[in-house]
Scaffold this motif. Structure first.
Motif, mmCIF file in Angstrom:
data_model
loop_
_atom_site.group_PDB
_atom_site.id
_atom_site.type_symbol
_atom_site.label_atom_id
_atom_site.label_comp_id
_atom_site.label_asym_id
_atom_site.label_seq_id
_atom_site.Cartn_x
_atom_site.Cartn_y
_atom_site.Cartn_z
ATOM 1 N N GLU A 48 -27.274 1.592 3.705
ATOM 2 C CA GLU A 48 -28.700 2.545 3.616
ATOM 3 C C GLU A 48 -29.426 1.335 4.921
ATOM 4 O OE1 GLU A 48 -27.335 1.091 0.455
ATOM 5 O OE2 GLU A 48 -27.322 3.077 0.537
ATOM 6 N N GLN A 49 -29.224 -0.054 4.999
ATOM 7 C CA GLN A 49 -30.057 -0.826 5.826
ATOM 8 C C GLN A 49 -29.120 -0.413 7.252
ATOM 9 O OE1 GLN A 49 -28.508 -5.209 4.071
ATOM 10 N NE2 GLN A 49 -31.002 -5.315 3.665
ATOM 11 N N ILE A 50 -28.283 -0.183 7.725
ATOM 12 C CA ILE A 50 -27.671 -0.180 9.165
ATOM 13 C C ILE A 50 -28.300 1.577 9.218
ATOM 14 C CG2 ILE A 50 -25.197 1.038 10.404
ATOM 15 C CD1 ILE A 50 -23.971 -1.159 8.088
ATOM 16 N N ALA A 51 -28.298 2.048 8.383
ATOM 17 C CA ALA A 51 -29.300 3.845 8.211
ATOM 18 C C ALA A 51 -30.245 3.177 9.249
ATOM 19 C CB ALA A 51 -28.429 4.430 7.039
ATOM 20 N N SER A 52 -30.895 2.861 8.738
ATOM 21 C CA SER A 52 -32.519 1.803 8.568
ATOM 22 C C SER A 52 -32.502 1.617 10.409
ATOM 23 C CB SER A 52 -33.145 0.980 8.224
ATOM 24 O OG SER A 52 -32.403 -0.045 8.336
ATOM 25 N N ILE A 53 -31.443 1.099 10.808
ATOM 26 C CA ILE A 53 -31.783 0.375 12.557
ATOM 27 C C ILE A 53 -32.006 2.001 13.504
ATOM 28 C CG2 ILE A 53 -30.742 -0.911 13.805
ATOM 29 C CD1 ILE A 53 -29.197 -2.471 11.754
ATOM 30 N N GLY A 61 -26.624 -4.361 21.450
ATOM 31 C CA GLY A 61 -28.280 -3.083 21.112
ATOM 32 C C GLY A 61 -28.871 -3.276 19.348
ATOM 33 N N PHE A 62 -27.082 -3.238 19.077
ATOM 34 C CA PHE A 62 -27.705 -3.092 17.428
ATOM 35 C C PHE A 62 -27.862 -4.176 16.187
ATOM 36 C CE2 PHE A 62 -26.121 -4.267 13.031
ATOM 37 C CZ PHE A 62 -26.273 -2.421 12.308
ATOM 38 N N LEU A 63 -27.530 -5.455 17.101
ATOM 39 C CA LEU A 63 -27.570 -6.749 16.696
ATOM 40 C C LEU A 63 -29.593 -7.388 17.161
ATOM 41 C CD1 LEU A 63 -25.031 -9.269 17.369
ATOM 42 C CD2 LEU A 63 -25.399 -8.555 15.590
ATOM 43 N N ARG A 64 -29.729 -7.180 18.148
ATOM 44 C CA ARG A 64 -30.954 -6.897 18.475
ATOM 45 C C ARG A 64 -31.989 -6.253 17.221
ATOM 46 N NH1 ARG A 64 -30.603 -5.922 23.727
ATOM 47 N NH2 ARG A 64 -30.446 -4.089 23.561
ATOM 48 N N LYS A 68 -34.432 -7.677 14.843
ATOM 49 C CA LYS A 68 -35.972 -7.522 14.692
ATOM 50 C C LYS A 68 -36.806 -7.227 13.418
ATOM 51 C CE LYS A 68 -36.391 -5.183 18.944
ATOM 52 N NZ LYS A 68 -36.705 -4.137 20.166
ATOM 53 N N ASN A 69 -36.016 -6.030 12.863
ATOM 54 C CA ASN A 69 -36.242 -6.021 11.417
ATOM 55 C C ASN A 69 -35.954 -6.888 10.243
ATOM 56 O OD1 ASN A 69 -36.616 -3.419 13.090
ATOM 57 N ND2 ASN A 69 -34.590 -2.844 11.732
ATOM 58 N N GLY A 70 -36.067 -8.173 11.170
ATOM 59 C CA GLY A 70 -35.633 -9.114 9.774
ATOM 60 C C GLY A 70 -34.027 -9.369 8.670
ATOM 61 N N LEU A 71 -33.532 -8.045 9.161
ATOM 62 C CA LEU A 71 -32.074 -7.867 8.540
ATOM 63 C C LEU A 71 -31.164 -8.618 8.525
ATOM 64 C CD1 LEU A 71 -32.036 -4.321 8.763
ATOM 65 C CD2 LEU A 71 -32.667 -5.103 7.354
ATOM 66 N N LEU A 72 -30.846 -9.307 10.129
ATOM 67 C CA LEU A 72 -30.048 -10.728 9.849
ATOM 68 C C LEU A 72 -30.382 -11.707 10.821
ATOM 69 C CD1 LEU A 72 -27.327 -8.074 12.366
ATOM 70 C CD2 LEU A 72 -27.043 -9.188 9.506
ATOM 71 N N SER A 73 -30.146 -12.641 9.747
ATOM 72 C CA SER A 73 -30.448 -14.389 10.277
ATOM 73 C C SER A 73 -29.544 -14.479 11.784
ATOM 74 C CB SER A 73 -29.962 -15.148 9.761
ATOM 75 O OG SER A 73 -28.451 -15.341 8.932
ATOM 76 N N ALA A 74 -30.295 -15.457 12.647
ATOM 77 C CA ALA A 74 -29.289 -15.783 14.517
ATOM 78 C C ALA A 74 -27.836 -16.024 13.833
ATOM 79 C CB ALA A 74 -30.238 -17.250 14.474
ATOM 80 N N VAL A 75 -27.736 -16.596 12.080
ATOM 81 C CA VAL A 75 -26.484 -17.255 12.043
ATOM 82 C C VAL A 75 -25.275 -15.953 12.167
ATOM 83 C CG1 VAL A 75 -24.665 -18.666 10.282
ATOM 84 C CG2 VAL A 75 -26.891 -19.389 10.892
ATOM 85 N N GLN A 76 -25.845 -15.732 11.238
ATOM 86 C CA GLN A 76 -24.983 -14.304 11.054
ATOM 87 C C GLN A 76 -25.008 -13.723 12.112
ATOM 88 O OE1 GLN A 76 -27.593 -12.351 8.056
ATOM 89 N NE2 GLN A 76 -26.186 -12.527 6.305
#
Lengths: 287, 124
Positions: A48-53, A61-64, A68-76
């Protein structure tokens, strides 16, 4: 977590067909999984989170967007950037690219795949052995096949599946068969039966030598590969107090193997298919 | 400077001999080859190597018989068994017969380096 047998699992479960498999394996061998699928597999993002991006759905682009949406941390994000190629994910990527599967389906399939207690290779080989009426041999053939496929992946760097179907009996022309007998605690003959172009590619991959034709060196490479796998099987068997000796490998051209308690498994790889032949004793070779 | 070791590789596999030769030459060894146990025993006598890598499953004379013959003529010869048939029983059998070590195929460069160091220690 299971690793390296996702294609086999999907084939066993009927999610993909054996008609598609070679093309899919070939594509997977040339591909690397994109960031979203890796994030899903690592449990960093849900389907669901992937679909929301929105917007760019791959790579940086996906990582950015995910950041931005707060779904992934910098470490991740760093972990995803440095992820190494994963065979299972490369295969899943091909299915996604061809729209044969969705992220939501993939999430469920990964969950079921990880919950497997028996390797998908053992499952398919045992099933094929039982269908062939080889009840007594089924477990042994399944154990050997698992080791063989693992070694094939390790030494020939390829994605592999054991086909779920009966082999089609083709002409024996332009083919080679290499076999070796195991004696002692277990009586079994193992063999690799391949058309020359696949035989040659196997020899090249195993040896890392630029072999141009099925010559003495190419034949020797496959003999040595089979000898090494059989040796590893003998070492495993010794843990169960079973001593196995190996006979000299045998080679034949343009023949079809026919043996007692014989199981012929069609093995598909990223470079072509061949047959793994298992029998109770030395098989006869029919031209 | 270390003395150049002369090593005899005995294996019926052309591929194995080619790869191991490259490995050993890369480590500064002089390499001679034999394709079976019978040839190994002959070359042991004629060429007087510093050490031998010996396969087990070979045509004509296998590695176990060859090891026995080599030990009878040359009890101090360092012999490293290098075989796919590395079961505990084979390991014990060959070590009892005087083999210096047993390497299960497929070998790693690290194992070959260690074996070579053991041969050098015996040779010097």
């Amino acid at each position: 977590m299971n690793s390296g047998y996702f294609a086999q699992y999907l084939l066993n479960e009927g999610k993909i067909t054996q008609t598609d498999i070679f093309e899919l394996l070939k594509n997977a061998a040339e591909n690397k999984a994109d960031t979203p699928i890796t994030a899903l597999r690592k449990g960093m993002l849900s389907a669901e989170q992937i679909a929301s991006i929105k917007g760019d759905a791959s790579g940086e682009g996906f990582l950015r967007e995910a950041g931005k949406n707060g779904l992934l941390s910098a470490v991740q994000m760093e972990e995803l950037r440095s992820a190494v190629r994963d065979e299972d994910l490369a295969f899943a990527q091909v299915l996604l690219d061809r729209k044969l599967i969705t992220f939501a389906e993939l999430a469920d399939l990964f969950k079921a795949y990880d919950a497997l207690e028996v390797s998908p290779i053992r499952t398919v080989v045992k099933k094929r052995a039982l269908e062939t009426g080889l009840e007594m041999e089924a477990d042994r053939y399944a154990a050997f096949s698992e080791l063989f496929i693992h070694s094939l992946k390790r030494f020939m760097d390829t994605t592999v599946v054991v086909n779920t179907c009966e082999p089609i009996h083709e002409s024996a022309e332009l083919s080679h068969i290499v076999s070796q007998r195991l004696l002692g605690g277990v009586s079994m003959v193992t063999g690799v039966y391949a058309k020359d172009e696949v035989f040659l590619e196997m020899a090249r991959r195993y040896s890392h030598e630029d072999i141009q034709s099925v010559d003495a060196l190419a034949v020797d490479c496959i003999c040595e590969f089979l000898n090494v796998v059989n040796g590893l099987f003998a070492v495993d068997a010794a843990r169960d107090d079973m001593e196995i000796d190996l006979d000299m490998p045998r080679v034949s051209e343009n023949s079809v193997p026919e043996g007692n308690f014989q199981l012929v498994l069609v093995v598909d790889t990223g470079f072509g298919g061949f047959a793994l032949v298992l029998a109770g004793d030395e098989f006869a070779l029919r031209s | 400077m270390e003395r150049k070791l002369k090593i005899l590789i005995t294996d019926d596999s052309q591929l194995l001999r080619k790869k191991l030769r490259a490995e050993l030459e890369g480590l500064g060894c002089e390499v001679i080859e034999a394709e079976n146990g019978k040839e190994a025993v002959m070359k042991d006598l004629q060429e007087k190597p510093d050490g031998i890598f010996l396969d087990i499953v070979m045509p004509e004379v296998g590695g176990i018989e060859a090891l026995q013959a080599i030990r009878e003529v040359n009890p101090e010869m360092p012999v490293i068994m290098l075989s796919s048939a590395g079961t505990p029983q084979k390991l014990m059998e060959t070590l009892k017969m005087g083999a210096l070590d047993f390497i299960q195929k497929p070998y790693t460069s690290e194992q070959i380096k260690k074996a070579l160091a053991a041969i050098r220690k015996k040779a010097e």
